[in-house]
Design an enzyme around this catalytic site. Sequence first.
Site, mmCIF file in Angstrom:
data_model
loop_
_atom_site.group_PDB
_atom_site.id
_atom_site.type_symbol
_atom_site.label_atom_id
_atom_site.label_comp_id
_atom_site.label_asym_id
_atom_site.label_seq_id
_atom_site.Cartn_x
_atom_site.Cartn_y
_atom_site.Cartn_z
ATOM 1 N N ASP A 53 81.080 -13.886 78.104
ATOM 2 C CA ASP A 53 82.300 -13.320 77.527
ATOM 3 C C ASP A 53 82.294 -13.531 76.014
ATOM 4 O O ASP A 53 82.285 -14.666 75.533
ATOM 5 C CB ASP A 53 83.543 -13.999 78.133
ATOM 6 C CG ASP A 53 84.811 -13.359 77.607
ATOM 7 O OD1 ASP A 53 85.103 -12.224 78.010
ATOM 8 O OD2 ASP A 53 85.494 -13.974 76.763
ATOM 9 N N TYR A 58 85.287 -13.815 67.439
ATOM 10 C CA TYR A 58 84.736 -15.179 67.497
ATOM 11 C C TYR A 58 83.687 -15.414 66.387
ATOM 12 O O TYR A 58 83.318 -16.559 66.123
ATOM 13 C CB TYR A 58 84.122 -15.472 68.872
ATOM 14 C CG TYR A 58 85.081 -15.311 70.036
ATOM 15 C CD1 TYR A 58 86.459 -15.297 69.837
ATOM 16 C CD2 TYR A 58 84.614 -15.158 71.345
ATOM 17 C CE1 TYR A 58 87.347 -15.129 70.890
ATOM 18 C CE2 TYR A 58 85.504 -14.996 72.412
ATOM 19 C CZ TYR A 58 86.870 -14.975 72.171
ATOM 20 O OH TYR A 58 87.738 -14.799 73.217
ATOM 21 N N LYS A 83 85.155 -7.613 72.863
ATOM 22 C CA LYS A 83 86.555 -7.207 72.672
ATOM 23 C C LYS A 83 86.778 -6.598 71.286
ATOM 24 O O LYS A 83 86.171 -7.049 70.305
ATOM 25 C CB LYS A 83 87.489 -8.430 72.831
ATOM 26 C CG LYS A 83 87.180 -9.249 74.072
ATOM 27 C CD LYS A 83 88.109 -10.416 74.299
ATOM 28 C CE LYS A 83 87.541 -11.334 75.365
ATOM 29 N NZ LYS A 83 86.709 -12.418 74.874
ATOM 30 N N HIS A 114 91.455 -6.744 72.647
ATOM 31 C CA HIS A 114 91.615 -8.204 72.631
ATOM 32 C C HIS A 114 93.089 -8.629 72.774
ATOM 33 O O HIS A 114 93.396 -9.554 73.533
ATOM 34 C CB HIS A 114 91.019 -8.755 71.326
ATOM 35 C CG HIS A 114 90.595 -10.174 71.407
ATOM 36 N ND1 HIS A 114 89.522 -10.672 70.710
ATOM 37 C CD2 HIS A 114 91.105 -11.230 72.074
ATOM 38 C CE1 HIS A 114 89.396 -11.975 70.970
ATOM 39 N NE2 HIS A 114 90.349 -12.330 71.797
HETATM 40 N N1 LIG Z 1 91.020 -12.834 75.509
HETATM 41 C C1 LIG Z 1 91.522 -13.832 74.808
HETATM 42 O O1 LIG Z 1 92.475 -13.680 74.015
HETATM 43 C C2 LIG Z 1 90.932 -15.194 74.978
HETATM 44 C C3 LIG Z 1 91.640 -16.343 74.545
HETATM 45 C C4 LIG Z 1 91.073 -17.590 74.771
HETATM 46 C C5 LIG Z 1 89.838 -17.679 75.415
HETATM 47 N N2 LIG Z 1 89.157 -16.546 75.807
HETATM 48 C C6 LIG Z 1 87.833 -16.619 76.488
HETATM 49 O O2 LIG Z 1 87.906 -17.588 77.525
HETATM 50 C C7 LIG Z 1 86.920 -18.605 77.277
HETATM 51 C C8 LIG Z 1 87.360 -19.948 77.793
HETATM 52 O O3 LIG Z 1 88.550 -20.382 77.199
HETATM 53 P P1 LIG Z 1 88.623 -21.590 76.149
HETATM 54 O O4 LIG Z 1 87.389 -21.587 75.326
HETATM 55 O O5 LIG Z 1 89.939 -21.474 75.468
HETATM 56 O O6 LIG Z 1 88.745 -22.885 77.012
HETATM 57 P P2 LIG Z 1 88.240 -23.547 78.392
HETATM 58 O O7 LIG Z 1 87.046 -22.872 78.913
HETATM 59 O O8 LIG Z 1 89.454 -23.670 79.221
HETATM 60 O O9 LIG Z 1 87.885 -25.014 77.875
HETATM 61 C C9 LIG Z 1 86.843 -25.253 76.991
HETATM 62 C C10 LIG Z 1 86.850 -26.742 76.660
HETATM 63 O O10 LIG Z 1 86.562 -27.500 77.854
HETATM 64 C C11 LIG Z 1 85.414 -28.322 77.640
HETATM 65 N N3 LIG Z 1 84.678 -28.345 78.916
HETATM 66 C C12 LIG Z 1 83.875 -27.392 79.438
HETATM 67 N N4 LIG Z 1 83.393 -27.747 80.627
HETATM 68 C C13 LIG Z 1 83.892 -28.988 80.900
HETATM 69 C C14 LIG Z 1 83.732 -29.900 81.964
HETATM 70 N N5 LIG Z 1 82.964 -29.583 83.024
HETATM 71 N N6 LIG Z 1 84.383 -31.077 81.905
HETATM 72 C C15 LIG Z 1 85.174 -31.383 80.841
HETATM 73 N N7 LIG Z 1 85.364 -30.558 79.783
HETATM 74 C C16 LIG Z 1 84.725 -29.363 79.804
HETATM 75 C C17 LIG Z 1 84.649 -27.653 76.518
HETATM 76 O O11 LIG Z 1 83.882 -28.615 75.812
HETATM 77 P P3 LIG Z 1 82.323 -28.431 75.379
HETATM 78 O O12 LIG Z 1 82.135 -27.012 74.937
HETATM 79 O O13 LIG Z 1 82.196 -29.409 74.266
HETATM 80 O O14 LIG Z 1 81.503 -28.781 76.577
HETATM 81 C C18 LIG Z 1 85.791 -27.114 75.667
HETATM 82 O O15 LIG Z 1 86.340 -28.135 74.858
HETATM 83 C C19 LIG Z 1 86.744 -18.533 75.758
HETATM 84 O O16 LIG Z 1 85.601 -19.218 75.328
HETATM 85 C C20 LIG Z 1 86.725 -17.046 75.550
HETATM 86 O O17 LIG Z 1 85.476 -16.499 75.906
HETATM 87 C C21 LIG Z 1 89.707 -15.326 75.612
#
Ligand SMILES: NC(=O)c1ccc[n+]([C@@H]2O[C@H](COP(=O)([O-])OP(=O)(O)OC[C@H]3O[C@@H](n4cnc5c(N)ncnc54)[C@H](OP(=O)(O)O)[C@@H]3O)[C@@H](O)[C@H]2O)c1
Length: 309
Positions: A53, A58, A83, A114
């Site tokens: 994704d 980004y 996006k 987005h």
């Molecule tokens: N469409 C939108 O507006 C939008 C908005 C937000 C996000 N997104 C997408 O959704 C994706 C995911 O959301 P997000 O990045 O906000 O957050 P997330 O995936 O909920 O959380 C990421 C965080 O969790 C940690 N983590 C990952 N695996 C873990 C595990 N097994 N145990 C403990 N901690 C863990 C990561 O650390 P490390 O990386 O240091 O391992 C990072 O700090 C984004 O990267 C993006 O692609 C889209």
Amino acid sequence: MTAYPSAAPGQKTFKLNTGAEIPVVGLGTWQSAPGEVARAVESAIKSGYRHIDCAWMYGNENEVGQGIKASGVPREELFITTKVWGTYHRRVEEGLDSSLKALGLDYVDLLLVHWPVPLIVRGDEKIPLNEDGTRAIDKDWSPELTWKEMEKLPATGKVKAIGVSNWSIPKLERLLKDAKIVPAANQVELHPFLPQHDLVSYCQSKGIMPQAYSPLGSSGGPVLEDEKVKAIAKAHDCDPAQVVISWGVQRGVTVLPKSVTPSRIETNGRLVALTKDEMKSLDELHLQDGKHKRLIKPNWGVDLEFPLW
Ligand SMILES: NC(=O)c1ccc[n+]([C@@H]2O[C@H](COP(=O)([O-])OP(=O)(O)OC[C@H]3O[C@@H](n4cnc5c(N)ncnc54)[C@H](OP(=O)(O)O)[C@@H]3O)[C@@H](O)[C@H]2O)c1
């Protein structure tokens, strides 16, 4: 030929309304820093992920593209989403082209709008501001007009499917009234503290795939520290992250955990089978005092018509 683990997240798929298969778990790339994201993408694909994704916003699609290339897996085996950012709402094909160029690809499998927020264009500013510091919204344009532009893109061959992100039920209703193409997906914040049951059911009833962003509660979020989540993880001898990812997949949602840590990337892709009672307890977790919360709330200054905004 490289052997991939049989339980890899790339193996299980859901079907989109286009007929295409989408792998149920995809690697998120928001806030994956330069110098880290290429390695994260390569390691995810090598551990079996087939779904990445991305987003132009980004600012790391170049490196994501390098990671895809370094994985050695043929393009047609991968599902890549990107996006279109607010400053590209009037020129979505140009936004898509910038992403394709950075990623080094000829097409993406899914292109999302987005946010339902058109922004004015001022040079290459990503978030143009008004003099008073508020975000500079393009008030002469609408998300429905953006969708009309999106609908032209499948014919170019540069996108296999189009969808939206951060669309609430009222916004989807407005879009569907005139849409020639029903969005293939709606990517929104979804985790046990914000399950958005109504929105997920609404999307599913319309053939729109709900996609879970911030499924772990984003960086430093409280979801993985929740006692019930931890207890279910203990019962399955797995990580709390695997519990919330598996909960998402079991409710029919594609889930997009982000990590740049190879060991977490690997375990995040391993789903566990949750019992009916565990699913119910996760479905209801947000009902506990103080739990129900939205974690991603950019200050757009427009009404996105979401509860808890
Ligand atoms: N469409 C939108 O507006 C939008 C908005 C937000 C996000 N997104 C997408 O959704 C994706 C995911 O959301 P997000 O990045 O906000 O957050 P997330 O995936 O909920 O959380 C990421 C965080 O969790 C940690 N983590 C990952 N695996 C873990 C595990 N097994 N145990 C403990 N901690 C863990 C990561 O650390 P490390 O990386 O240091 O391992 C990072 O700090 C984004 O990267 C993006 O692609 C889209």
